[in-house]
Design a protein around this motif. Structure first.
Motif, PDB file in Angstrom:
ATOM      1  N   LEU A   1       0.830  -1.200   0.000  1.00  0.00           N
ATOM      2  CA  LEU A   1       0.000   0.000   0.000  1.00  0.00           C
ATOM      3  C   LEU A   1       0.863   1.247   0.000  1.00  0.00           C
ATOM      4  O   LEU A   1       1.986   1.247   0.529  1.00  0.00           O
ATOM      5  CB  LEU A   1      -0.924   0.009   1.231  1.00  0.00           C
ATOM      6  CG  LEU A   1      -1.981  -1.100   1.312  1.00  0.00           C
ATOM      7  CD1 LEU A   1      -2.815  -0.932   2.564  1.00  0.00           C
ATOM      8  CD2 LEU A   1      -2.870  -1.098   0.073  1.00  0.00           C
ATOM      9  N   TYR A   2       0.304   2.313  -0.583  1.00  0.00           N
ATOM     10  CA  TYR A   2       0.957   3.622  -0.583  1.00  0.00           C
ATOM     11  C   TYR A   2       0.311   4.465   0.517  1.00  0.00           C
ATOM     12  O   TYR A   2      -0.898   4.652   0.542  1.00  0.00           O
ATOM     13  CB  TYR A   2       0.795   4.326  -1.932  1.00  0.00           C
ATOM     14  CG  TYR A   2       1.170   3.469  -3.124  1.00  0.00           C
ATOM     15  CD1 TYR A   2       2.196   2.540  -3.034  1.00  0.00           C
ATOM     16  CD2 TYR A   2       0.470   3.580  -4.327  1.00  0.00           C
ATOM     17  CE1 TYR A   2       2.531   1.742  -4.127  1.00  0.00           C
ATOM     18  CE2 TYR A   2       0.806   2.789  -5.416  1.00  0.00           C
ATOM     19  CZ  TYR A   2       1.829   1.868  -5.312  1.00  0.00           C
ATOM     20  OH  TYR A   2       2.157   1.081  -6.387  1.00  0.00           O
TER      21      TYR A   2
ATOM     22  N   PRO B   1      -0.473   7.950   2.833  1.00  0.00           N
ATOM     23  CA  PRO B   1      -0.724   9.357   2.492  1.00  0.00           C
ATOM     24  C   PRO B   1       0.525  10.234   2.545  1.00  0.00           C
ATOM     25  O   PRO B   1       0.601  11.243   1.843  1.00  0.00           O
ATOM     26  CB  PRO B   1      -1.746   9.793   3.564  1.00  0.00           C
ATOM     27  CG  PRO B   1      -2.412   8.532   3.996  1.00  0.00           C
ATOM     28  CD  PRO B   1      -1.357   7.482   3.918  1.00  0.00           C
TER      29      PRO B   1
ATOM     30  N   ARG C   1      -3.878   3.253  -4.754  1.00  0.00           N
ATOM     31  CA  ARG C   1      -3.463   3.307  -3.356  1.00  0.00           C
ATOM     32  C   ARG C   1      -2.579   2.117  -2.981  1.00  0.00           C
ATOM     33  O   ARG C   1      -2.188   1.998  -1.811  1.00  0.00           O
ATOM     34  CB  ARG C   1      -4.709   3.312  -2.470  1.00  0.00           C
ATOM     35  CG  ARG C   1      -5.643   4.489  -2.724  1.00  0.00           C
ATOM     36  CD  ARG C   1      -5.063   5.765  -2.211  1.00  0.00           C
ATOM     37  NE  ARG C   1      -4.916   5.668  -0.776  1.00  0.00           N
ATOM     38  CZ  ARG C   1      -5.899   5.935   0.082  1.00  0.00           C
ATOM     39  NH1 ARG C   1      -7.067   6.344  -0.363  1.00  0.00           N
ATOM     40  NH2 ARG C   1      -5.695   5.811   1.368  1.00  0.00           N
TER      41      ARG C   1
END
Length: 474
Positions: free
Chosen positions: A86-87, A89, A159
């Motif tokens: 996952l990326y 924020p 995401r």
């Protein structure tokens, strides 16, 4: 006619069709086995996806669902392993979960992914490119481990990525497996979006509770009711556009000692001859920030009134004290400060760029404005404020108001403006209304002008002070 012996009549050999049937039975049996296998595989996939859907509906914790994602992915695609990346924020990349049937293979994949992710996170704060990430993983894993991936899209924004690994050389990446991988990725995206909505909802609920507390505190700081001042009838109302507003009004006795003495001896809220300050103000802006500044203004002004200076000096001192805080917050305050002496019926005042109150003279039935020179509170530390004074007479009425009245907009886009307010005020006074009647009449005129379907776009505050005749004094 020669009869043919039965034993010699032509008859198909029994073994011939039997051999034909035996030869045809083999592909039929294989087809049945294939159909049964596909049916079992379909049931397995349906059960796995149903379990994933149940987890999506039931799990309150996003991490619980993410732990399940790679396991389900590997099973529905018949792969040896799966990984979820996952990326964040803040621009960082995170290996959320990894599942692999072979322990040694799992360790090798985890080492490769951890190394690549650490390099990406340490290089820069720029977002990672999915194509670059896939390329690096393939390069580090080599040709022994085959790699497939699909994006996780939340509101059309990538995401993260869901990966599938296989060491089987005969493993084929079919269209069905591709769709199943995308289906799991889509459900993962839904889980992430649901979690973010839940977090946002909880944050909004906390903000609502804080706003309720702030609104309750502000209501308690505003006068709960108007004081009883000898020879004067008061009425006041504040309607905020939001739960917390920036409008301010107050009634402050200028001599607390004398007031307490008279209250103790007479058992009432006012004292004969005790002057009262009548104040109205407006903080630029709305909501909690304006409400906080309003609260600060109230406290500082009440302390300043005790010094018994003239209205102009009180505003000057208040401006110097509040200047630094207002400058840092990039906000300003308009304020009209007045003091009424019941013995002389004299109203002394000073204005810091607030809407000038309107004075109805009962003897001439004319309206005048009460105004002095003065700048906004917080605009200039060295501002000076003028002093004004008028002599009121029985029947005279003064209204203090904020710009929520004059800035009220109708459905056609027209402003109520000062002229309409003056006309409505004059009509209310000519009808012989008392202070409460004038207050109700002016608010009703605003509601009719704006329309019942429209809400207030700004806070609206109105204070009405009407001088009574001597025989009606309390």
């Amino acid at each position: 006619m020669t009869a043919v012996p039965i034993s010699r009549q032509p008859y198909p050999a029994k073994n011939t069709p039997a051999r034909g049937l035996k030869t045809d039975a083999t592909p039929v049996f294989a087809l049945k086995e294939l159909v049964a296998s596909l049916y079992r595989e379909q049931n397995k996939i349906q059960n796995l996806l149903s379990s994933l859907g149940f987890a999506l509906r039931s799990f309150n914790n996003l991490n619980q669902f993410l732990e399940l994602t790679p396991l389900m992915t590997a099973r529905v695609t018949d792969a040896d392993g799966s990984a979820l990346i996952l990326y964040k924020p803040n621009g960082q990349v995170s290996l959320e979960q990894l599942h692999c049937q072979d322990h040694q293979m799992g360790q090798e994949i985890q080492q490769v992914l951890t190394k690549i992710i650490n390099q990406i996170n340490n290089q820069s704060a720029t977002p990672v490119l999915p194509a670059s990430l896939d390329e690096q993983i393939r390069h580090q894993l080599g040709t022994k481990i085959r790699l497939y991936s699909t994006p996780i899209l939340v509101k059309n924004i990538e995401r993260g990525r869901l990966y599938v690994f296989s060491i089987n050389p005969e493993y084929i990446w079919t269209q069905t497996r591709r769709k199943l991988l995308q289906l799991v990725a889509d459900q993962t995206a839904v889980a992430i979006a649901n979690n973010e909505l839940t977090v946002e909802l909880r944050s909004k609920e906390r903000q609502d509770r804080e706003l309720e507390i702030a609104s309750d505190i502000q209501l308690r700081l505003l006068p709960r009711k108007c004081p009883t001042i000898q020879g004067v009838e008061l009425a006041a109302r504040c309607e905020t556009a939001n739960r917390v507003g920036g409008d301010y009004y107050d009634f402050i006795p200028t001599n607390y000692d004398q007031l307490r003495q008279d209250q103790g001896s007479k058992g009432q809220e006012s004292a004969n001859g005790v002057p009262w300050s009548i104040v109205i103000g407006d903080v630029m802006g709305k909501g909690v920030p304006a409400g906080l500044i309003m609260t600060m203004t109230r406290g500082m002004l009440r302390a300043e009134v005790l010094n018994r200076h003239s209205p102009g000096q009180i505003l000057q001192h208040l401006n110097r004290v509040m200047y630094a805080d207002l400058e840092n917050s990039h906000r300003f305050v308009t304020l009209f400060y007045s003091e009424y002496d019941p013995k002389t019926r004299c109203l002394s005042f000073s204005n810091a760029a607030h809407n000038p109150p309107l004075w109805w003279k009962a003897s001439t039935q004319e309206i005048a404005k009460l105004d002095t020179e003065g700048m906004l509170i917080g605009l200039d530390a060295d501002s000076e404020y003028g002093d004004g004074q008028v002599q009121l007479a029985p029947g005279d009425t003064v209204i203090y108001y904020t710009d929520g009245f004059t800035d009220a907009v109708s459905q056609k886009g027209d402003r109520f403006d000062e002229e309409n307010l003056i006309q409505a005020f004059q009509t209310a006074c000519q009808q012989g209304n008392n202070s409460e009647g004038i207050l109700d009449y002016l608010f009703e005129q605003i509601k009719q002008f704006v329309g019942s379907e429209n809400n207030n776009s700004d806070d609206m505050t109105l204070v009405v002070m009407q001088v009574k005749s001597s025989e009606n004094w309390v």
